[in-house]
Design a protein around this motif. Structure first.
Motif, PDB file in Angstrom:
ATOM      1  N   GLN A   1       0.835  -1.192   0.000  1.00 32.81           N
ATOM      2  CA  GLN A   1       0.000   0.000   0.000  1.00 32.81           C
ATOM      3  C   GLN A   1       0.875   1.249   0.000  1.00 32.81           C
ATOM      4  OE1 GLN A   1      -3.409   0.026  -0.248  1.00 32.81           O
ATOM      5  NE2 GLN A   1      -3.121  -2.174  -0.585  1.00 32.81           N
ATOM      6  N   SER A   2       0.644   2.128  -0.970  1.00 31.57           N
ATOM      7  CA  SER A   2       1.378   3.391  -1.034  1.00 31.57           C
ATOM      8  C   SER A   2       0.600   4.375  -1.883  1.00 31.57           C
ATOM      9  CB  SER A   2       2.774   3.188  -1.641  1.00 31.57           C
ATOM     10  OG  SER A   2       3.381   4.444  -1.901  1.00 31.57           O
ATOM     11  N   LYS A   3       0.510   5.612  -1.400  1.00 32.58           N
ATOM     12  CA  LYS A   3      -0.213   6.631  -2.179  1.00 32.58           C
ATOM     13  C   LYS A   3       0.555   7.057  -3.416  1.00 32.58           C
ATOM     14  CE  LYS A   3       1.226  10.060   1.295  1.00 32.58           C
ATOM     15  NZ  LYS A   3       1.301   9.153   2.458  1.00 32.58           N
ATOM     16  N   PHE A   4       1.821   6.599  -3.545  1.00 30.60           N
ATOM     17  CA  PHE A   4       2.636   6.993  -4.693  1.00 30.60           C
ATOM     18  C   PHE A   4       2.768   5.875  -5.731  1.00 30.60           C
ATOM     19  CE2 PHE A   4       4.363   9.388  -0.998  1.00 30.60           C
ATOM     20  CZ  PHE A   4       3.859  10.625  -1.370  1.00 30.60           C
ATOM     21  N   ARG A   5       2.003   4.778  -5.539  1.00 36.41           N
ATOM     22  CA  ARG A   5       2.093   3.660  -6.486  1.00 36.41           C
ATOM     23  C   ARG A   5       1.628   4.069  -7.878  1.00 36.41           C
ATOM     24  NH1 ARG A   5      -1.471  -0.603  -4.946  1.00 36.41           N
ATOM     25  NH2 ARG A   5      -0.756  -1.620  -6.843  1.00 36.41           N
ATOM     26  N   HIS A   6       0.725   5.057  -7.941  1.00 39.44           N
ATOM     27  CA  HIS A   6       0.135   5.412  -9.235  1.00 39.44           C
ATOM     28  C   HIS A   6       0.616   6.768  -9.734  1.00 39.44           C
ATOM     29  CE1 HIS A   6      -2.394   1.920  -8.790  1.00 39.44           C
ATOM     30  NE2 HIS A   6      -2.828   2.355  -7.621  1.00 39.44           N
ATOM     31  N   VAL A   7       1.764   7.217  -9.256  1.00 41.18           N
ATOM     32  CA  VAL A   7       2.336   8.458  -9.780  1.00 41.18           C
ATOM     33  C   VAL A   7       2.580   8.295 -11.275  1.00 41.18           C
ATOM     34  CG1 VAL A   7       4.369   9.947  -9.767  1.00 41.18           C
ATOM     35  CG2 VAL A   7       3.422   9.131  -7.611  1.00 41.18           C
ATOM     36  N   PHE A   8       2.127   9.268 -12.053  1.00 40.51           N
ATOM     37  CA  PHE A   8       2.399   9.180 -13.485  1.00 40.51           C
ATOM     38  C   PHE A   8       3.089  10.460 -13.957  1.00 40.51           C
ATOM     39  CE2 PHE A   8      -1.595  11.454 -13.519  1.00 40.51           C
ATOM     40  CZ  PHE A   8      -1.529  12.282 -14.630  1.00 40.51           C
ATOM     41  N   ALA A   9       3.938  10.280 -14.929  1.00 42.95           N
ATOM     42  CA  ALA A   9       4.726  11.397 -15.464  1.00 42.95           C
ATOM     43  C   ALA A   9       4.155  11.802 -16.810  1.00 42.95           C
ATOM     44  CB  ALA A   9       6.185  10.986 -15.607  1.00 42.95           C
ATOM     45  N   GLN A  10       4.103  13.109 -17.037  1.00 43.89           N
ATOM     46  CA  GLN A  10       3.561  13.606 -18.300  1.00 43.89           C
ATOM     47  C   GLN A  10       4.363  14.827 -18.752  1.00 43.89           C
ATOM     48  OE1 GLN A  10      -0.595  14.670 -18.222  1.00 43.89           O
ATOM     49  NE2 GLN A  10      -0.811  14.257 -20.403  1.00 43.89           N
ATOM     50  N   ALA A  11       4.841  14.763 -20.004  1.00 42.77           N
ATOM     51  CA  ALA A  11       5.563  15.904 -20.570  1.00 42.77           C
ATOM     52  C   ALA A  11       4.569  17.005 -20.939  1.00 42.77           C
ATOM     53  CB  ALA A  11       6.343  15.461 -21.799  1.00 42.77           C
ATOM     54  N   TRP A  12       4.995  18.246 -20.771  1.00 43.58           N
ATOM     55  CA  TRP A  12       4.141  19.379 -21.122  1.00 43.58           C
ATOM     56  C   TRP A  12       4.040  19.499 -22.635  1.00 43.58           C
ATOM     57  CZ3 TRP A  12       4.796  24.167 -17.464  1.00 43.58           C
ATOM     58  CH2 TRP A  12       4.649  23.745 -16.141  1.00 43.58           C
ATOM     59  N   LYS A  13       3.008  20.179 -23.086  1.00 40.71           N
ATOM     60  CA  LYS A  13       2.805  20.365 -24.522  1.00 40.71           C
ATOM     61  C   LYS A  13       3.917  21.228 -25.111  1.00 40.71           C
ATOM     62  CE  LYS A  13      -2.223  19.894 -24.274  1.00 40.71           C
ATOM     63  NZ  LYS A  13      -3.531  20.554 -24.499  1.00 40.71           N
ATOM     64  N   ALA A  14       4.088  21.092 -26.415  1.00 37.61           N
ATOM     65  CA  ALA A  14       5.207  21.748 -27.099  1.00 37.61           C
ATOM     66  C   ALA A  14       5.199  23.258 -26.909  1.00 37.61           C
ATOM     67  CB  ALA A  14       5.183  21.404 -28.591  1.00 37.61           C
ATOM     68  N   GLU A  15       3.998  23.855 -26.837  1.00 40.06           N
ATOM     69  CA  GLU A  15       3.952  25.312 -26.710  1.00 40.06           C
ATOM     70  C   GLU A  15       4.429  25.801 -25.342  1.00 40.06           C
ATOM     71  OE1 GLU A  15      -0.440  23.890 -26.391  1.00 40.06           O
ATOM     72  OE2 GLU A  15       1.362  23.386 -27.549  1.00 40.06           O
ATOM     73  N   HIS A  16       4.564  24.890 -24.365  1.00 32.47           N
ATOM     74  CA  HIS A  16       5.047  25.268 -23.038  1.00 32.47           C
ATOM     75  C   HIS A  16       6.529  24.955 -22.844  1.00 32.47           C
ATOM     76  CE1 HIS A  16       0.971  26.181 -21.982  1.00 32.47           C
ATOM     77  NE2 HIS A  16       0.571  24.929 -22.120  1.00 32.47           N
ATOM     78  N   CYS A  17       7.181  24.422 -23.870  1.00 28.31           N
ATOM     79  CA  CYS A  17       8.615  24.124 -23.796  1.00 28.31           C
ATOM     80  C   CYS A  17       9.427  25.368 -24.171  1.00 28.31           C
ATOM     81  CB  CYS A  17       8.965  22.968 -24.734  1.00 28.31           C
ATOM     82  SG  CYS A  17       8.173  21.401 -24.290  1.00 28.31           S
ATOM     83  N   ILE A  18      10.711  25.319 -23.891  1.00 28.43           N
ATOM     84  CA  ILE A  18      11.620  26.397 -24.267  1.00 28.43           C
ATOM     85  C   ILE A  18      12.499  25.879 -25.401  1.00 28.43           C
ATOM     86  CG2 ILE A  18      13.390  28.001 -23.464  1.00 28.43           C
ATOM     87  CD1 ILE A  18      12.384  27.593 -20.639  1.00 28.43           C
ATOM     88  N   ASP A  19      12.478  26.555 -26.537  1.00 28.25           N
ATOM     89  CA  ASP A  19      13.167  26.076 -27.742  1.00 28.25           C
ATOM     90  C   ASP A  19      14.398  26.917 -28.058  1.00 28.25           C
ATOM     91  OD1 ASP A  19      11.231  24.014 -28.403  1.00 28.25           O
ATOM     92  OD2 ASP A  19       9.869  25.667 -28.856  1.00 28.25           O
ATOM     93  N   ASP A  20      15.253  26.347 -28.909  1.00 26.88           N
ATOM     94  CA  ASP A  20      16.477  27.004 -29.377  1.00 26.88           C
ATOM     95  C   ASP A  20      17.433  27.335 -28.237  1.00 26.88           C
ATOM     96  OD1 ASP A  20      15.820  26.765 -31.976  1.00 26.88           O
ATOM     97  OD2 ASP A  20      15.369  28.866 -32.352  1.00 26.88           O
TER      98      ASP A  20
END
Length: 505
Positions: free
Chosen positions: A10-29
């Protein structure tokens, strides 16, 4: 099937999921540095993102507000005061505008970033620390004492500085016979753990200059290792086996004879950089050149280190920055955030615990270390230790204005910075440390001790009352959430009891 169900942890962190932000929120160049040094190349705090970048004729790093997204113009100003490539950067835990940088030019420089970011190239640091004879690749701010900075270089020397005075207060030159791979403070900053090219793990008291514990061959492989202190005093290390398999091991500092747990990973060549979250007791492993980020939970139950999941993508990472807990979005149940470095892009990745309720989740966000230091530099140097001062994240966290910034502004400058008498010799505590000496250096600037602790009571009183009111409102909101959750729980249990009495179960 019943047996498998019975052994699920039992752990509240068993279902932690990772998600990358959308391209418009990234920093480019962003021209991420190609320096062959095993560091994250990125440092993040609730205000700014800093990335070590390619630079001709010296070393530089980019600093932009954390809200920045989109393309970075090539004319964007940078911090570019080093004569050689920058190897490591670290934000001060006690002032979100202060950042330290270490370089191949054998110096460490401390910079003050204006609110809103840079408007012109920054070439003059507020503090220049010269004490190493070879390139400097490791920085570690003290977790609870204000203005204490540890540095380690390829000269196998560890230096501890009082940044407020520019003074070298401790130097450990004979503790390591070979290249130092990593240094990390414990929770209250009373000791550090180090790993070295000789494959040994050491626990060191930097004030006394003594090695408290040594464990030979924590990992048998010849590739670089890393070590971090956990909040309960245990140490987690990453390294390689004799067969070049990547490993993670957990050690009890009371008995280093055998590891408490060892996890084998894979046979990749990238050094595993551990990022530890003391609030959740989770460890994230990010390998340079990998396409994955693994995350684990450390508990007191065997096997002690529990694999949770991994984030996988198509693009390998050049480095990564780990946002302090003060900067995460509590409204979205975000418990951690990485800033993954691509070849020319910075991509945020959120670690989230899925919850249906929109209320503040107090079990996910225990009080965390705030930006207020528990000790002054002189108090720590005199032998005092203190745990971090904690703040609540209920209602979100907003960083207070820096009360200590004048301490750095009014520091006694090294001779090379304010006169033509030449640079102070490396390691020499040439900067005056007494109040009278500081006054001679700059009489118009208030003294550090006054700027650090004393404030005008009349002007501060309304702010304190507002802060107290906000704390009370946040606590009331949290209590309402608890009461609502408990009432829902009672209702559910009553329904289950009714079904049992009716013979439905």
């Amino acid at each position: 099937m019943s047996f498998r169900r019975g052994v699920v942890r039992q752990s509240k962190f068993r279902h932690v999921f990772a998600q990358a932000w959308k391209a418009e929120h990234c920093i480019d160049d962003v021209r991420v540095s190609r320096v062959t040094w095993d560091t994250g190349l990125c440092a993040v705090n609730p205000k700014f993102i800093a990335v070590i970048i390619e630079a001709s004729g010296g070393g530089a790093f980019l600093v932009v507000p954390i809200s920045k997204s989109g393309r970075i113009d090539q004319t964007c100003p940078t911090v570019c005061g080093h004569a050689g490539p920058v190897l490591d950067i670290q934000w001060s835990p006690h002032d979100d505008n202060i950042i330290a940088s270490a370089s191949e030019d054998c110096t460490v420089k401390v910079w003050q970033i204006p609110d809103g970011g840079l408007t012109s190239p920054m070439t003059e640091p507020i503090v220049n620390l010269e004490g190493h004879s070879k390139r400097v690749g490791i920085l570690a701010w003290h977790p609870t004492a204000f203005n204490i900075l540890l540095t380690a270089g390829c000269d196998n020397v560890i230096c501890v500085w009082n940044v407020g005075t520019g003074e070298l207060v401790y130097q450990l030159s004979d503790a390591h016979p070979d290249l130092i791979y990593s240094v990390g403070w414990n929770k209250d900053g009373s000791a550090v753990c180090t790993v070295c090219k000789d494959k040994a793990l050491r626990v060191i008291d930097p004030r006394r200059g003594t090695v408290l514990k040594v464990k030979e061959k924590v990992h048998d492989g010849t590739r670089p290792m890393r070590a971090v202190f956990l909040s309960d005093g245990k140490i987690l290390t990453t390294g390689f086996s004799r067969m070049s398999e990547r490993q993670m091991a957990l050690w009890d500092t009371k008995d280093l004879s055998e590891p408490m747990a060892v996890q084998e990973m894979d046979t990749s060549n990238g050094v595993l950089l551990p990022f530890y979250d003391p609030d959740t007791n989770m460890v994230y492993l990010c390998g340079k050149g990998d396409c994955t980020i693994r995350y684990f939970e450390v508990t007191d139950e065997s096997p002690y280190v529990h694999f949770l999941s991994l984030y996988s993508s198509k693009e390998p990472q050049r480095g990564a920055g780990f946002l302090s807990k003060r900067g995460v979005d509590v409204n979205k149940c975000e418990i951690a955030r990485f800033y993954k470095l691509h070849e020319r892009k910075v991509e945020p990745i959120s670690m989230t615990v899925p919850r249906k309720s929109d209320l503040f989740q107090g079990d996910l966000y225990p009080d965390t270390a705030g930006s207020e230091p528990a000790l002054l530099a002189d108090e720590w140097i005199a032998g005092q230790d203190a745990p971090p001062l904690l703040v609540s994240l209920s209602g979100g966290y907003s960083a207070p204005p820096s009360k200590h910034r004048d301490t750095l502004r009014s520091k006694p400058k090294l001779p090379s910075q304010d006169s033509g008498t030449g640079a102070a010799p490396p390691g020499n505590a040439a900067a005056p440390t007494s109040g009278s000496a500081a006054k001679e250096a700059d009489e118009d600037v208030p003294q550090p001790r006054v700027a650090t602790r004393e404030t005008d009571g009349n002007t501060e009183r309304p702010k304190r009352e507002d802060e107290l009111l906000n704390e009370l409102l946040a606590e009331m909101k949290a209590l309402r959430a608890v009461v609502l959750a408990q009432s829902q729980r009672i209702e559910l249990l009553e329904r289950q009891l009714a079904r049992i009495e009716d013979g439905d179960v």
